[in-house]
Enzyme design. Structure first.
Site, PDB file in Angstrom:
ATOM      1  N   ASP A 136       0.806  -1.245   0.000  1.00 54.49           N
ATOM      2  CA  ASP A 136       0.000   0.000   0.000  1.00 54.49           C
ATOM      3  C   ASP A 136       0.821   1.268   0.000  1.00 54.49           C
ATOM      4  OD1 ASP A 136      -2.489  -0.963   0.014  1.00 54.49           O
ATOM      5  OD2 ASP A 136      -2.980  -0.472   2.076  1.00 54.49           O
ATOM      6  N   CYS A 193     -22.289  -7.707 -16.213  1.00 54.71           N
ATOM      7  CA  CYS A 193     -22.622  -7.555 -14.788  1.00 54.71           C
ATOM      8  C   CYS A 193     -22.394  -6.106 -14.337  1.00 54.71           C
ATOM      9  CB  CYS A 193     -21.737  -8.498 -13.969  1.00 54.71           C
ATOM     10  SG  CYS A 193     -21.958  -8.315 -12.194  1.00 54.71           S
ATOM     11  N   CYS A 216     -17.358   7.905  -1.513  1.00 54.80           N
ATOM     12  CA  CYS A 216     -17.191   6.502  -1.082  1.00 54.80           C
ATOM     13  C   CYS A 216     -17.071   6.432   0.445  1.00 54.80           C
ATOM     14  CB  CYS A 216     -15.950   5.916  -1.742  1.00 54.80           C
ATOM     15  SG  CYS A 216     -15.524   4.288  -1.106  1.00 54.80           S
ATOM     16  N   CYS A 246     -19.741  -3.017  -2.368  1.00 54.92           N
ATOM     17  CA  CYS A 246     -19.466  -3.321  -3.780  1.00 54.92           C
ATOM     18  C   CYS A 246     -18.676  -4.619  -3.910  1.00 54.92           C
ATOM     19  CB  CYS A 246     -18.757  -2.166  -4.475  1.00 54.92           C
ATOM     20  SG  CYS A 246     -17.263  -1.587  -3.671  1.00 54.92           S
ATOM     21  N   CYS A 250     -20.178  -8.928  -5.603  1.00 56.66           N
ATOM     22  CA  CYS A 250     -19.576  -9.531  -6.804  1.00 56.66           C
ATOM     23  C   CYS A 250     -19.786 -11.046  -6.860  1.00 56.66           C
ATOM     24  CB  CYS A 250     -18.081  -9.218  -6.835  1.00 56.66           C
ATOM     25  SG  CYS A 250     -17.272  -9.838  -8.311  1.00 56.66           S
TER      26      CYS A 250
HETATM   27  S1  SF4 Z   1     -16.553  -6.378 -10.314  1.00 57.56           S
HETATM   28 FE1  SF4 Z   1     -17.856  -8.161  -9.902  1.00 57.56          FE
HETATM   29  S2  SF4 Z   1     -19.841  -7.244  -9.375  1.00 57.56           S
HETATM   30 FE2  SF4 Z   1     -18.664  -5.644 -10.375  1.00 57.56          FE
HETATM   31  S3  SF4 Z   1     -19.252  -5.780 -12.521  1.00 57.56           S
HETATM   32 FE3  SF4 Z   1     -17.399  -7.003 -12.270  1.00 57.56          FE
HETATM   33  S4  SF4 Z   1     -18.171  -9.081 -11.938  1.00 57.56           S
HETATM   34 FE4  SF4 Z   1     -19.894  -7.692 -11.549  1.00 57.56          FE
HETATM   35  S1  SF4 Z   2     -20.106   0.259  -2.142  1.00 48.44           S
HETATM   36 FE1  SF4 Z   2     -17.922   0.478  -2.667  1.00 48.44          FE
HETATM   37  S2  SF4 Z   2     -17.797   2.464  -3.713  1.00 48.44           S
HETATM   38 FE2  SF4 Z   2     -19.750   2.423  -2.645  1.00 48.44          FE
HETATM   39  S3  SF4 Z   2     -19.383   3.379  -0.694  1.00 48.44           S
HETATM   40 FE3  SF4 Z   2     -19.078   1.192  -0.381  1.00 48.44          FE
HETATM   41  S4  SF4 Z   2     -16.867   0.835  -0.736  1.00 48.44           S
HETATM   42 FE4  SF4 Z   2     -17.359   2.862  -1.581  1.00 48.44          FE
END
Ligand code: SF4
Ligand code: SF4
Length: 348
Positions: A136, A193, A216, A246, A250
């Site tokens: 990082d 997706c 975010c 997010c 996935c």
């Molecule tokens: S990161 Fe995962 S959830 Fe997002 S568009 Fe790509 S496949 Fe779909």
């Molecule tokens: S879903 Fe992802 S982009 Fe949205 S607030 Fe949460 S961490 Fe940030």
């Protein structure tokens, strides 16, 4: 072709595995192709207060400027347990902490292993070998390099995910003057997706692959030093350190297997901390409570600011006595957020 780079690459990967890394790939020294994308992102101000990203942008887009004589980049990943290992917190006066932060600080966990792997690599390369390791901390576009090293791909949510790593992974890299055979790059596998984009509670994605960090929750609760914008406070819910929405959305997580390394450093006390207990921490108690954990990064003022927002969102009058005790905290940032919470709870 010189057989040495291929032989050395095999040896480095075996050593990385032995040290506990779950994935290791190698790429060459050329600049990542994403430099224009990164420049546009900075120009739009999407990096918020993370001024260091702009300050070292020229080096960040060209790793050869970070280590003169660079020949190879060793990209590494460690996967940590996802939801199945850390169930969501119970619906009480408790906060939600991002999954990566429910362990001893991964910087510390990985640093010792990176030191060992770097020494091993320099030993293979001989007296002239030079290497730098980062977790990082380096001015490098690590996700782009990791995709080129075949570890996974950058999803529309802008994080790296791997077909077997899933989304729950931490990245590190070693820049080295030792020539190692590169791996084949991975390609994006998002297809049509868009689940991660739809899952974001603050609508922080300007477009696929473009995150406005200023919206975010991960940025707002960890990196951002000032007040949380009023219009975004309700969307934080009870998240007091980071956000996983997010990543959790996935579908590639189905294939993920958590590695061993981080599991051994689980901090169960960080999974769903008691918000009232956090509210009562003074500076000394905060240091003791969070020493050696990622949550120390928010500092007391950042965390108590977030706790205020979470309690305001919960709306439970049981929190009022503790909130009133902190409403006049000497730190005006904490005081303002706590008073916001009190007003929200008391609102008719
Ligand atoms: S990161 Fe995962 S959830 Fe997002 S568009 Fe790509 S496949 Fe779909
Ligand atoms: S879903 Fe992802 S982009 Fe949205 S607030 Fe949460 S961490 Fe940030």
């Amino acid at each position: 072709m010189d057989p040495a780079p291929a032989r050395l690459a095999v040896a480095v990967k075996a050593q990385a595995r032995a040290l506990g890394f779950d994935a290791c790939g190698i790429t060459d020294a050329s600049p990542p192709g994403s430099a224009p994308h990164f420049a546009n992102w900075l120009a739009a101000g999407h990096h918020g207060e993370m001024a260091y990203l702009a300050r070292n942008a020229a080096r960040r887009v060209d790793p050869r400027k970070v280590l003169p004589g660079l020949r190879s980049v060793v990209c590494l990943a460690v996967s940590y347990p996802g939801d199945h290992d850390n169930p969501p917190p119970p619906p009480a006066l408790r906060g939600v902490v991002a999954r990566y932060a429910r362990f001893t600080d991964y910087h510390d966990v990985l640093a010792a292993r990176l030191r060992d792997l770097t020494a091993f690599l320099n030993g293979l390369g001989g007296a002239e070998a030079r290497s730098l390791w980062y977790v990082d901390t380096g001015p490098v576009l690590e996700r782009d390099l990791a995709q080129r090293a075949g570890l996974g791909f950058i999803g529309k949510h802008t994080n790296l995910l791997g077909r077997t790593l899933g989304n729950w992974c931490l990245l590190a890299e070693i820049l080295t003057t030792v020539a190692l055979a590169p791996d084949a790059p991975e390609r994006n596998r998002c297809g049509t997706c868009a689940r991660c984009l739809d899952a974001c509670p603050t609508r922080a994605f300007v477009a696929p692959f473009v995150l406005d960090a200023r919206r975010c929750i991960s940025y707002l609760t960890i990196e951002h030093k000032g007040p949380i914008p009023l219009e975004l406070r309700p969307a934080l819910g009870t998240r007091i350190f980071g956000c996983d929405d997010c990543l959790a959305a996935c579908p590639w997580n189905r294939f993920a297997r958590a590695g061993r390394l981080m599991r051994e450093h689980t901090r169960a006390d960080l999974a769903a901390p008691d918000l009232i207990e956090l509210l009562r921490l003074d500076a000394a108690a905060f240091k003791v409570r969070f020493a050696g954990t990622p949550m120390a990064r928010a500092k007391r003022r950042g965390l108590l600011r977030n706790v205020g927002v979470a309690l305001g969102n919960l709306g439970d009058p049981a929190a009022l006595p503790a909130l009133r005790q902190v409403a006049q905290d000497p730190d005006p940032l904490i005081g303002e957020h706590v008073r916001w919470a009190i007003e929200r709870i008391e609102a008719p």
